[in-house]
Write a protein that holds these residues in place. Structure first.
Motif, PDB file in Angstrom:
ATOM      1  N   ILE A 104      37.268  36.251  37.852  1.00 46.00           N
ATOM      2  CA  ILE A 104      38.723  36.305  37.741  1.00 46.00           C
ATOM      3  C   ILE A 104      39.166  37.720  38.089  1.00 46.00           C
ATOM      4  CG2 ILE A 104      40.713  36.111  36.216  1.00 46.00           C
ATOM      5  CD1 ILE A 104      39.496  33.438  36.755  1.00 46.00           C
ATOM      6  N   SER A 105      39.839  37.870  39.198  1.00 44.19           N
ATOM      7  CA  SER A 105      40.397  39.173  39.564  1.00 44.19           C
ATOM      8  C   SER A 105      41.730  39.353  38.843  1.00 44.19           C
ATOM      9  CB  SER A 105      40.587  39.275  41.072  1.00 44.19           C
ATOM     10  OG  SER A 105      41.512  38.293  41.506  1.00 44.19           O
ATOM     11  N   ASN A 106      42.151  40.586  38.683  1.00 42.95           N
ATOM     12  CA  ASN A 106      43.393  40.841  37.934  1.00 42.95           C
ATOM     13  C   ASN A 106      44.204  41.941  38.594  1.00 42.95           C
ATOM     14  OD1 ASN A 106      44.875  39.804  35.848  1.00 42.95           O
ATOM     15  ND2 ASN A 106      43.626  40.669  34.211  1.00 42.95           N
ATOM     16  N   HIS A 107      44.168  41.989  39.917  1.00 47.69           N
ATOM     17  CA  HIS A 107      44.842  43.061  40.638  1.00 47.69           C
ATOM     18  C   HIS A 107      46.342  42.788  40.734  1.00 47.69           C
ATOM     19  CE1 HIS A 107      43.669  39.929  43.478  1.00 47.69           C
ATOM     20  NE2 HIS A 107      44.625  40.327  44.290  1.00 47.69           N
ATOM     21  N   ARG A 108      47.135  43.849  40.767  1.00 46.40           N
ATOM     22  CA  ARG A 108      48.594  43.700  40.812  1.00 46.40           C
ATOM     23  C   ARG A 108      49.254  44.664  41.805  1.00 46.40           C
ATOM     24  NH1 ARG A 108      47.151  40.577  37.030  1.00 46.40           N
ATOM     25  NH2 ARG A 108      48.583  39.569  35.574  1.00 46.40           N
ATOM     26  N   SER A 109      48.469  45.324  42.645  1.00 53.19           N
ATOM     27  CA  SER A 109      49.007  46.338  43.550  1.00 53.19           C
ATOM     28  C   SER A 109      48.537  46.091  44.976  1.00 53.19           C
ATOM     29  CB  SER A 109      48.559  47.743  43.115  1.00 53.19           C
ATOM     30  OG  SER A 109      47.152  47.865  43.267  1.00 53.19           O
ATOM     31  N   VAL A 110      49.167  46.774  45.929  1.00 48.23           N
ATOM     32  CA  VAL A 110      48.743  46.676  47.325  1.00 48.23           C
ATOM     33  C   VAL A 110      47.313  47.181  47.475  1.00 48.23           C
ATOM     34  CG1 VAL A 110      49.122  47.586  49.647  1.00 48.23           C
ATOM     35  CG2 VAL A 110      51.074  46.786  48.282  1.00 48.23           C
ATOM     36  N   ALA A 111      47.019  48.311  46.854  1.00 50.37           N
ATOM     37  CA  ALA A 111      45.649  48.835  46.909  1.00 50.37           C
ATOM     38  C   ALA A 111      44.676  47.826  46.306  1.00 50.37           C
ATOM     39  CB  ALA A 111      45.566  50.167  46.173  1.00 50.37           C
ATOM     40  N   GLY A 112      45.112  47.150  45.244  1.00 48.66           N
ATOM     41  CA  GLY A 112      44.272  46.147  44.610  1.00 48.66           C
ATOM     42  C   GLY A 112      44.003  44.960  45.515  1.00 48.66           C
ATOM     43  N   ILE A 113      45.004  44.547  46.296  1.00 52.95           N
ATOM     44  CA  ILE A 113      44.814  43.439  47.233  1.00 52.95           C
ATOM     45  C   ILE A 113      43.791  43.811  48.301  1.00 52.95           C
ATOM     46  CG2 ILE A 113      45.914  41.987  48.990  1.00 52.95           C
ATOM     47  CD1 ILE A 113      48.532  42.271  47.386  1.00 52.95           C
ATOM     48  N   GLY A 257      47.526  38.356  47.862  1.00 53.57           N
ATOM     49  CA  GLY A 257      46.485  38.216  48.867  1.00 53.57           C
ATOM     50  C   GLY A 257      46.984  38.587  50.248  1.00 53.57           C
ATOM     51  N   PRO A 258      46.282  38.164  51.288  1.00 52.26           N
ATOM     52  CA  PRO A 258      46.609  38.569  52.660  1.00 52.26           C
ATOM     53  C   PRO A 258      48.025  38.221  53.099  1.00 52.26           C
ATOM     54  CG  PRO A 258      44.453  37.533  52.580  1.00 52.26           C
ATOM     55  CD  PRO A 258      45.062  37.330  51.227  1.00 52.26           C
ATOM     56  N   ALA A 259      48.569  37.085  52.652  1.00 52.44           N
ATOM     57  CA  ALA A 259      49.908  36.681  53.090  1.00 52.44           C
ATOM     58  C   ALA A 259      50.944  37.751  52.781  1.00 52.44           C
ATOM     59  CB  ALA A 259      50.300  35.355  52.436  1.00 52.44           C
TER      60      ALA A 259
END
Length: 280
Positions: A104-113, A257-259
């Motif tokens: 389970i990823s929990n990223h919330r930023s552009v860098a995180g994506i 994600g990428p979109a």
């Protein structure tokens, strides 16, 4: 050495490593794996998946966002299930209890994506390809930011993620608004990872912060500019006065994600650039 043995050795070297049967509980791992050419590893997807369109035709749908058909997932015999956020903790816990490996990823930023793309690529043995793609996406964002630097001024932007109650945009959305040339009017709320912390109790706060552009992305239903324009007192907002009320389709921007880094940010940038040209 016999030719047959040489072929066996060569085949052994060419077999890729990592999980071979992946269930994706959200759209972003599906889109990422397809883009990396690793779609054959996917054995199940989220029912909310729309990107890429072929995934809906090719893969069985076994989950929503907060619910999953656990028995159907187990029947697919996954060696990895990939999901997103603490909201899916219950699904993850049940699968782990049944002996399934879950990420389970929990990223919330552009860098995180960008880092998510690199990590998922590494997990399936395509680390260099994922790194190259992440670098390409980052260069695309830099190019959009360079175009935005030529705007006559930066517009103030209100991004509405939901309307009942009003929920302001999450961090990666605010960051992409900035990349595209705008300034999110609720940066302090964007830093909050959970939607409940971004609920706007007083709609008048939007009026006071006077956005030049309003973006709506109501997940699961169509944005209605006319409904927004008739909210009490909102006729004083520059964006309402000037007709700058625009929908950004939720599949383009509300998935980390990428979109979001491609079509999502480009849709935002197009409206901001149009606004900039009208400033004269």
């Amino acid at each position: 050495m016999r030719p047959g043995r040489r072929l066996v050795a060569a085949d052994a070297v060419s077999v890729s490593f990592g999980p071979r049967r992946i269930v994706c509980l959200t759209e972003e791992p599906t889109e990422t794996l397809y883009a990396l050419g690793e779609q054959d590893r996917i054995v199940g997807i989220s029912g909310f998946t729309v990107r890429p369109p072929r995934a809906r035709r090719e893969k069985p749908k076994v989950s929503a966002f907060t619910r999953a058909r656990i028995d159907e997932i187990l029947a697919l015999e996954p060696d990895l299930v990939v999901g997103f956020s603490d909201i899916q903790a219950g699904i993850a816990s049940e699968l782990i209890g049944r002996g399934v490996e879950v990420w389970i990823s929990n990223h919330r930023s552009v860098a995180g994506i960008l880092d998510y793309i690199r990590r998922l690529g590494a997990m399936v043995g395509t680390g260099p390809r994922a790194q190259a793609w992440a670098d390409e996406l980052a260069r695309g964002l830099d190019a959009i930011a360079e175009d935005a630097s030529r705007l006559p001024r930066r517009p103030r932007v209100y991004f509405e993620e939901w309307d009942e109650p009003l929920i302001t945009g999450i961090r990666w959305v605010a960051e992409l608004v900035r990349v595209a040339g705008g300034d999110d009017i609720f940066p302090e709320r964007a830093a909050e990872p959970l939607a409940k912390a971004r609920i706007l109790a007083d709609p008048g706060e939007v009026v006071r912060r006077a956005p030049d552009i309003v973006f709506g992305s109501w997940c699961g239903k169509k944005f209605q500019p006319g409904k927004v324009a008739t909210r009490p007192g909102w006729d004083a907002i520059p964006a309402v006065r000037d007709g700058e009320l625009h929908e950004i389709k939720s599949p383009l921007i509300l998935q980390p994600g990428p979109a979001a880094l491609t079509d999502g940010v480009r849709a935002i940038a197009a409206h901001i650039q149009d606004w900039g040209r009208r400033q004269g």
